[in-house]
Design an enzyme around this catalytic site. Sequence first.
Site, PDB file in Angstrom:
ATOM      1  N   CYS A 202      30.942  48.487  39.436  1.00  0.00           N
ATOM      2  CA  CYS A 202      31.112  49.876  39.862  1.00  0.00           C
ATOM      3  C   CYS A 202      30.168  50.863  39.172  1.00  0.00           C
ATOM      4  O   CYS A 202      30.336  52.073  39.307  1.00  0.00           O
ATOM      5  CB  CYS A 202      32.566  50.298  39.663  1.00  0.00           C
ATOM      6  SG  CYS A 202      33.691  49.338  40.693  1.00  0.00           S
TER       7      CYS A 202
ATOM      8  N   LYS B  71      43.877  53.731  38.843  1.00  0.00           N
ATOM      9  CA  LYS B  71      43.465  52.656  39.745  1.00  0.00           C
ATOM     10  C   LYS B  71      43.579  51.361  38.969  1.00  0.00           C
ATOM     11  O   LYS B  71      42.896  51.163  37.959  1.00  0.00           O
ATOM     12  CB  LYS B  71      42.025  52.896  40.191  1.00  0.00           C
ATOM     13  CG  LYS B  71      41.489  51.784  41.078  1.00  0.00           C
ATOM     14  CD  LYS B  71      40.104  52.120  41.586  1.00  0.00           C
ATOM     15  CE  LYS B  71      39.554  50.989  42.434  1.00  0.00           C
ATOM     16  NZ  LYS B  71      38.207  51.308  42.934  1.00  0.00           N
TER      17      LYS B  71
ATOM     18  N   ARG C  74      37.161  44.250  49.798  1.00  0.00           N
ATOM     19  CA  ARG C  74      35.880  43.727  49.294  1.00  0.00           C
ATOM     20  C   ARG C  74      35.159  42.914  50.358  1.00  0.00           C
ATOM     21  O   ARG C  74      33.930  42.870  50.377  1.00  0.00           O
ATOM     22  CB  ARG C  74      36.105  42.951  47.997  1.00  0.00           C
ATOM     23  CG  ARG C  74      36.531  43.893  46.885  1.00  0.00           C
ATOM     24  CD  ARG C  74      36.835  43.186  45.587  1.00  0.00           C
ATOM     25  NE  ARG C  74      37.422  44.131  44.638  1.00  0.00           N
ATOM     26  CZ  ARG C  74      37.924  43.794  43.459  1.00  0.00           C
ATOM     27  NH1 ARG C  74      37.892  42.522  43.073  1.00  0.00           N
ATOM     28  NH2 ARG C  74      38.443  44.708  42.668  1.00  0.00           N
TER      29      ARG C  74
ATOM     30  N   LYS D 289      46.898  54.094  42.800  1.00  0.00           N
ATOM     31  CA  LYS D 289      46.412  52.992  43.632  1.00  0.00           C
ATOM     32  C   LYS D 289      46.602  51.675  42.934  1.00  0.00           C
ATOM     33  O   LYS D 289      46.258  51.609  41.746  1.00  0.00           O
ATOM     34  CB  LYS D 289      44.922  53.228  43.883  1.00  0.00           C
ATOM     35  CG  LYS D 289      44.256  52.247  44.785  1.00  0.00           C
ATOM     36  CD  LYS D 289      42.802  52.549  44.888  1.00  0.00           C
ATOM     37  CE  LYS D 289      42.153  51.371  45.571  1.00  0.00           C
ATOM     38  NZ  LYS D 289      40.747  51.354  45.373  1.00  0.00           N
TER      39      LYS D 289
ATOM     40  N   SER E  64      44.166  47.757  51.012  1.00  0.00           N
ATOM     41  CA  SER E  64      43.841  46.755  52.022  1.00  0.00           C
ATOM     42  C   SER E  64      44.770  45.547  52.003  1.00  0.00           C
ATOM     43  O   SER E  64      45.282  45.131  53.043  1.00  0.00           O
ATOM     44  CB  SER E  64      42.385  46.318  51.873  1.00  0.00           C
ATOM     45  OG  SER E  64      42.148  45.777  50.584  1.00  0.00           O
TER      46      SER E  64
ATOM     47  N   TYR F  55      45.325  52.467  56.211  1.00  0.00           N
ATOM     48  CA  TYR F  55      44.638  51.855  57.349  1.00  0.00           C
ATOM     49  C   TYR F  55      45.505  51.928  58.612  1.00  0.00           C
ATOM     50  O   TYR F  55      45.015  51.663  59.710  1.00  0.00           O
ATOM     51  CB  TYR F  55      44.284  50.392  57.037  1.00  0.00           C
ATOM     52  CG  TYR F  55      43.372  50.286  55.822  1.00  0.00           C
ATOM     53  CD1 TYR F  55      42.016  50.546  55.942  1.00  0.00           C
ATOM     54  CD2 TYR F  55      43.880  49.983  54.558  1.00  0.00           C
ATOM     55  CE1 TYR F  55      41.173  50.504  54.841  1.00  0.00           C
ATOM     56  CE2 TYR F  55      43.053  49.937  53.445  1.00  0.00           C
ATOM     57  CZ  TYR F  55      41.697  50.201  53.599  1.00  0.00           C
ATOM     58  OH  TYR F  55      40.876  50.178  52.500  1.00  0.00           O
TER      59      TYR F  55
HETATM   60  C1  PBG Z   1      35.586  50.947  45.161  1.00  0.00           C
HETATM   61  C2  PBG Z   1      36.921  50.861  45.817  1.00  0.00           C
HETATM   62  C3  PBG Z   1      37.749  49.746  46.027  1.00  0.00           C
HETATM   63  C4  PBG Z   1      38.827  50.202  46.780  1.00  0.00           C
HETATM   64  C5  PBG Z   1      38.651  51.554  46.962  1.00  0.00           C
HETATM   65  N1  PBG Z   1      37.481  51.951  46.354  1.00  0.00           N
HETATM   66  C6  PBG Z   1      37.553  48.318  45.684  1.00  0.00           C
HETATM   67  C7  PBG Z   1      37.564  47.867  44.296  1.00  0.00           C
HETATM   68  O1  PBG Z   1      37.844  48.603  43.355  1.00  0.00           O
HETATM   69  O2  PBG Z   1      37.242  46.703  44.126  1.00  0.00           O
HETATM   70  C8  PBG Z   1      39.956  49.350  47.285  1.00  0.00           C
HETATM   71  C9  PBG Z   1      40.633  49.874  48.517  1.00  0.00           C
HETATM   72  C10 PBG Z   1      41.468  48.883  49.247  1.00  0.00           C
HETATM   73  O3  PBG Z   1      41.694  47.732  48.814  1.00  0.00           O
HETATM   74  O4  PBG Z   1      41.939  49.234  50.340  1.00  0.00           O
HETATM   75  N2  PBG Z   1      35.563  50.863  43.799  1.00  0.00           N
END
Ligand code: PBG
Length: 336
Positions: free
Chosen positions: A136, A201, A211, A254, A280, A319
């Site tokens: 990231c 997060k 991903r 999240k 997701s 979603y």
């Molecule tokens: C980017 C990001 C991610 C998600 C949102 N922004 C993926 C991650 O951190 O690997 C995940 C969203 C989802 O799973 O719906 N850093």
Amino acid sequence: MRETARRGKLIHRPRRLRRTEALRALVRETHLSPTGFVAPMFVRPGRGVREPIASLPGVARLSADEAVREADALAALGVRAVLLFGVPDAKDAQATGAYADDGVVQQAVRLLRRRSPDLVIATDVCACGYTDHGHCGLLHGGELDNDATLDLLARIAASHAAAGADIVAPSAMMDGQVAAIREALDAAGFTGVAIMAYAAKHASAFYGPFRDAAASAPQFGDRRGYQMDPANGREALREVALDVAEGADIVMIKPALAYLDVIRAAREAVRLPVAAYWVSGEYAMLKAAAANGWLEERRAVLEVLTAIRRAGADIIITYAAADAARWLAGRDGPAV
Ligand code: PBG
């Protein structure tokens, strides 16, 4: 027998208020509205592109013109906010595509801004979709360099603001990212652009389908050195407090479904709007079960969204935004 013996003797009968749907509606504590939904969108270069994502049924990667069509369909259902993720053709170690003026997100934001002036456009601010290593931020000796990444994130956010974003949403989980972005936005004259901080997060297994969708899996290691330990609720509140102090306008928790306690705690700790991202994997497992006939999709989706709101989320990133909006309006049909 016992029933008969008790008839007339119970004072408290909560069931009195459950007798009819009108009574249930009268005393309902939690309401869903499409105006509180944010629909994630994966944007691709090109025109007329609509690539379905196998692990996220009902969701597709869209070129900017298709994103406009999708936004129109969402608006017709009452969903007025989107969260954009870029899926570029090329990646490099420095994530240069993330802040390019003609980058995939910047172009989509510009077109959406022009064609859907009333749409709330939020953008994900992170490097993982743009780095060849999939982490990231910027690496230094195999480690993520927090402070060097702050400059990168600030630059990405400013480029999104310049394209016309209303809200930037930093998701890299770098310390100090909200302050760095606020400073850069203000310095560039974007004092009116809001920050929705991915405050808490967690390093979750439930990001798997995302991903796939964004081709953003780390090429080595994992994200546990920067995303939060799923075991930690108190630390989540510390992250929330830091982001508030750094100037966040909205704080996000999240994932959502497995973190309802964290949403509730955040709601009680701050006065800002609280957002929750029903991620997701949480969505995909429900879709998979529904596809197998193991649960009723419509009821399950609305129950989950209601639970997330009941826990204290003002905003739900989902979603299922279009489907849920359609169901709430009493209209049925397939996903847009
Ligand atoms: C980017 C990001 C991610 C998600 C949102 N922004 C993926 C991650 O951190 O690997 C995940 C969203 C989802 O799973 O719906 N850093």
